[in-house]
Motif scaffolding. Structure first.
Motif, PDB file in Angstrom:
ATOM      1  N   VAL A 278      84.710 122.334 -30.538  1.00 35.59           N
ATOM      2  CA  VAL A 278      85.504 122.029 -29.260  1.00 35.59           C
ATOM      3  C   VAL A 278      84.513 121.284 -28.572  1.00 35.59           C
ATOM      4  O   VAL A 278      84.947 120.402 -27.849  1.00 35.59           O
ATOM      5  N   ASP A 279      83.444 121.831 -28.258  1.00 38.08           N
ATOM      6  CA  ASP A 279      82.366 121.466 -27.054  1.00 38.08           C
ATOM      7  C   ASP A 279      81.504 120.375 -27.873  1.00 38.08           C
ATOM      8  O   ASP A 279      80.538 120.987 -28.401  1.00 38.08           O
ATOM      9  N   MET A 280      81.613 119.206 -27.993  1.00 37.74           N
ATOM     10  CA  MET A 280      80.607 118.473 -28.801  1.00 37.74           C
ATOM     11  C   MET A 280      79.366 118.224 -27.854  1.00 37.74           C
ATOM     12  O   MET A 280      78.376 118.001 -28.374  1.00 37.74           O
ATOM     13  N   ASP A 281      79.128 118.425 -26.454  1.00 32.11           N
ATOM     14  CA  ASP A 281      78.034 118.470 -26.004  1.00 32.11           C
ATOM     15  C   ASP A 281      77.058 119.553 -26.530  1.00 32.11           C
ATOM     16  O   ASP A 281      75.896 119.452 -26.415  1.00 32.11           O
ATOM     17  N   ARG A 282      77.690 120.848 -26.559  1.00 34.99           N
ATOM     18  CA  ARG A 282      76.878 121.930 -27.006  1.00 34.99           C
ATOM     19  C   ARG A 282      76.526 121.663 -28.420  1.00 34.99           C
ATOM     20  O   ARG A 282      75.339 122.042 -28.683  1.00 34.99           O
ATOM     21  N   GLN A 283      77.284 121.203 -29.319  1.00 29.64           N
ATOM     22  CA  GLN A 283      76.820 120.766 -30.718  1.00 29.64           C
ATOM     23  C   GLN A 283      75.663 119.907 -30.773  1.00 29.64           C
ATOM     24  O   GLN A 283      74.875 119.958 -31.358  1.00 29.64           O
ATOM     25  N   ARG A 284      75.946 118.844 -29.813  1.00 30.59           N
ATOM     26  CA  ARG A 284      74.825 117.723 -29.810  1.00 30.59           C
ATOM     27  C   ARG A 284      73.516 118.466 -29.285  1.00 30.59           C
ATOM     28  O   ARG A 284      72.253 118.223 -29.745  1.00 30.59           O
ATOM     29  N   GLY A 285      73.513 119.568 -28.358  1.00 28.41           N
ATOM     30  CA  GLY A 285      72.376 120.151 -27.792  1.00 28.41           C
ATOM     31  C   GLY A 285      71.633 120.937 -28.917  1.00 28.41           C
ATOM     32  O   GLY A 285      70.500 120.756 -29.123  1.00 28.41           O
ATOM     33  N   LYS A 286      72.431 121.314 -29.819  1.00 34.21           N
ATOM     34  CA  LYS A 286      71.865 122.180 -31.037  1.00 34.21           C
ATOM     35  C   LYS A 286      71.225 121.152 -31.950  1.00 34.21           C
ATOM     36  O   LYS A 286      70.203 121.434 -32.548  1.00 34.21           O
ATOM     37  N   GLN A 287      72.228 120.060 -32.245  1.00 35.43           N
ATOM     38  CA  GLN A 287      71.303 118.955 -33.047  1.00 35.43           C
ATOM     39  C   GLN A 287      70.265 118.313 -32.453  1.00 35.43           C
ATOM     40  O   GLN A 287      69.217 118.172 -33.496  1.00 35.43           O
ATOM     41  N   LYS A 288      70.006 118.160 -31.326  1.00 37.66           N
ATOM     42  CA  LYS A 288      68.846 117.795 -30.602  1.00 37.66           C
ATOM     43  C   LYS A 288      67.554 118.748 -30.689  1.00 37.66           C
ATOM     44  O   LYS A 288      66.521 118.299 -31.112  1.00 37.66           O
ATOM     45  N   ALA A 289      67.761 119.973 -30.803  1.00 38.30           N
ATOM     46  CA  ALA A 289      66.775 121.099 -30.962  1.00 38.30           C
ATOM     47  C   ALA A 289      66.588 121.110 -32.184  1.00 38.30           C
ATOM     48  O   ALA A 289      65.023 121.033 -32.436  1.00 38.30           O
ATOM     49  N   PHE A 290      67.267 120.899 -33.277  1.00 43.57           N
ATOM     50  CA  PHE A 290      66.938 120.736 -34.719  1.00 43.57           C
ATOM     51  C   PHE A 290      66.133 119.671 -34.927  1.00 43.57           C
ATOM     52  O   PHE A 290      65.098 119.452 -35.685  1.00 43.57           O
ATOM     53  N   LEU A 291      66.519 118.246 -34.634  1.00 39.05           N
ATOM     54  CA  LEU A 291      65.532 117.170 -34.856  1.00 39.05           C
ATOM     55  C   LEU A 291      64.502 117.045 -34.124  1.00 39.05           C
ATOM     56  O   LEU A 291      63.428 116.827 -34.785  1.00 39.05           O
TER      57      LEU A 291
END
Lengths: 121, 322
Positions: free
Chosen positions: A38-51
């Motif tokens: 639902v929250d794309m920004d939160r998902q993006r934050g997690k992916q950023k941490a992973f990358l």
């Protein structure tokens, strides 16, 4: 030796990488369901941490985080095939940003090192 | 079980119980509205212990540093002491200076504050009635204007909207909390094309952002897409047409799902389909999306897949109250 994180351009490159990477996930029907959020920004934050982690940048990500973050997905059937697909998209994202085969293989090896944590093994 | 300390009382929380539910259950009066972490009506202050990070998402940095968090989003793993007085101290008294209809179900509510109220165009505030009833609304006004302006959709069973539509509201004293939100024009990158899209009262923040961008002499193209069920539900149409006539870089695109009485140049169809057909690629754009949560989330995804960076999508999804 500088990390791929620095070679690609540091934090600014990660911003670009995460958009490309996230778009690949959302448009790949084999994994898209797991990236629905639902929250794309939160998902993006997690992916950023992973990358940032797999590129050797400054990060606070731990195996425990990976385990906790994916536990609900493992319950929904997340398996090795999905991890392979994600690592594949990670490679093609880096290729678009100018990484070479050797660099991509090194990142894939780092990503593989958290495979068991992601899959809760 | 973790304990919540509040005004000299101690409450035990189950692991999945929110601070808001625990407080309401114990008879404390805490304002709330959306209950999903969007409207910030249930802001409370931690005075002992750390509030969960998840309950501080979207809370302004300065408030976060003072321990403010959203009670509806907080479950506890350790003890926490809070103060309900802290949030009241953030409130500003205001009075309702005027109410008029913009569309058959949309009110313009004009508010007057005694002291200057600092905000950025496109942010939202929580409006609190004297009895504590709270609802979040976007600001349609500009900080340079004398009054604050809200656009309020009148809902069949809307407690706040029906009160505002009735005779009792004019002249009433209310309180405001906020502002919050980052659906704002950011100066710089003045050549960047902007797309502003919203449905219903999602026009309120867009109306502020648009005028803010024009005042900052934004040079890139600016498109404003406004959708309603029928053409009669569109509002500020003359004002928007006038701005389009006087600013070469601005265009206005009214849309409706169904045709109405008036024959006009309103496009028929879903706003997201019409927008995506007209703007096939968003790689260069800064995008503002406001209004109904379902539409905003779907548009955000589609615009992202059409090339917009998530960092350049400012979205304000309106969540109804429960």
């Amino acid at each position: 030796m500088s990390s791929l994180y620095d070679t690609l351009g540091g934090a600014a490159a990660i911003e670009q990488a995460v958009d490309i990477f996230y778009r690949k996930m959302l448009t790949d029907p084999r994994v898209a369901d797991y990236f629905e959020s639902v929250d794309m920004d939160r998902q993006r934050g997690k992916q950023k941490a992973f990358l940032t982690m797999v590129l050797g940048g400054p990060n606070q990500y731990t195996g425990k985080d990976m385990r906790t973050a994916h536990a609900h997905l493992v319950k929904r059937g997340l398996n090795d095939d999905h991890v392979d697909i994600v690592i594949g998209h990670l490679g093609s994202t880096l290729r678009e940003l100018g990484a070479n085969d050797e660099q991509i293989a090194a990142v894939a090896a780092l990503a593989n090192s958290v495979r068991d944590d992601v899959l809760g093994r | 079980m973790p304990r919540l300390l509040c005004d000299g009382r101690s409450l035990e929380l189950a692991s999945d119980q929110s601070v808001l539910d625990a407080l309401s259950g114990a008879g404390f009066e805490v304002s709330s509205s959306c209950r999903v972490g969007a409207c910030q009506s249930c802001l409370v202050q931690a005075i002992g212990g750390a509030p969960p990070a998840r309950a501080q998402v979207g809370v302004k940095d300065s408030l976060r540093a003072q321990g403010f968090f959203l009670a509806c989003q907080a479950t506890l793993t350790e003890d926490l002491e809070i103060s309900l007085a802290g949030a009241s101290a953030l409130e500003v008294p205001a009075s309702i200076a005027g109410v008029n209809l913009l569309a058959p179900d949309v009110l313009r509510v004009v508010l007057e504050t005694r002291e200057a109220f600092a905000y950025r165009a496109g942010q939202f505030v929580t409006l609190l009635r004297e009895d504590g009833l709270a609802r979040a609304y976007s600001l349609a006004s500009l900080p340079s204007e004398k009054h604050l302006e809200l656009h309020v959709r009148v809902l069949p069973r809307g407690a706040m909207s029906n009160w505002l539509a009735g005779p009792a509201a004019i002249g009433s004293q209310v309180r405001l909390r906020g502002p919050a939100g980052d659906c704002c024009y950011v100066p710089g990158d003045s050549q960047q094309p902007l797309v502003l899209a919203g449905v219903g009262t999602g026009l309120a923040p867009l109306w502020g952002v648009l005028r803010d961008a024009l005042a900052a002499q934004h040079q890139g193209r600016i498109e404003l897409w406004h959708g309603a069920r029928t053409p009669e539900g569109l509002y500020l149409t003359h004002e928007l047409q006038a701005l389009a006539a006087t600013h070469r870089n601005f265009s206005y695109h009214p849309c409706a799902l169904e045709p109405g009485q008036a024959t006009s140049d309103v496009r028929l169809g879903n706003l997201d389909q019409l927008l995506l057909a007209a703007v096939p690629a968003f790689a260069e754009h800064r995008v503002y999306l406001c209004g109904d949560a379902g539409l905003v989330q779907s548009l955000k995804r589609r615009v992202f897949l059409a090339g917009a960076s998530l960092q350049r999508i400012h979205a304000d999804a309106f969540v109804g109250s429960h």
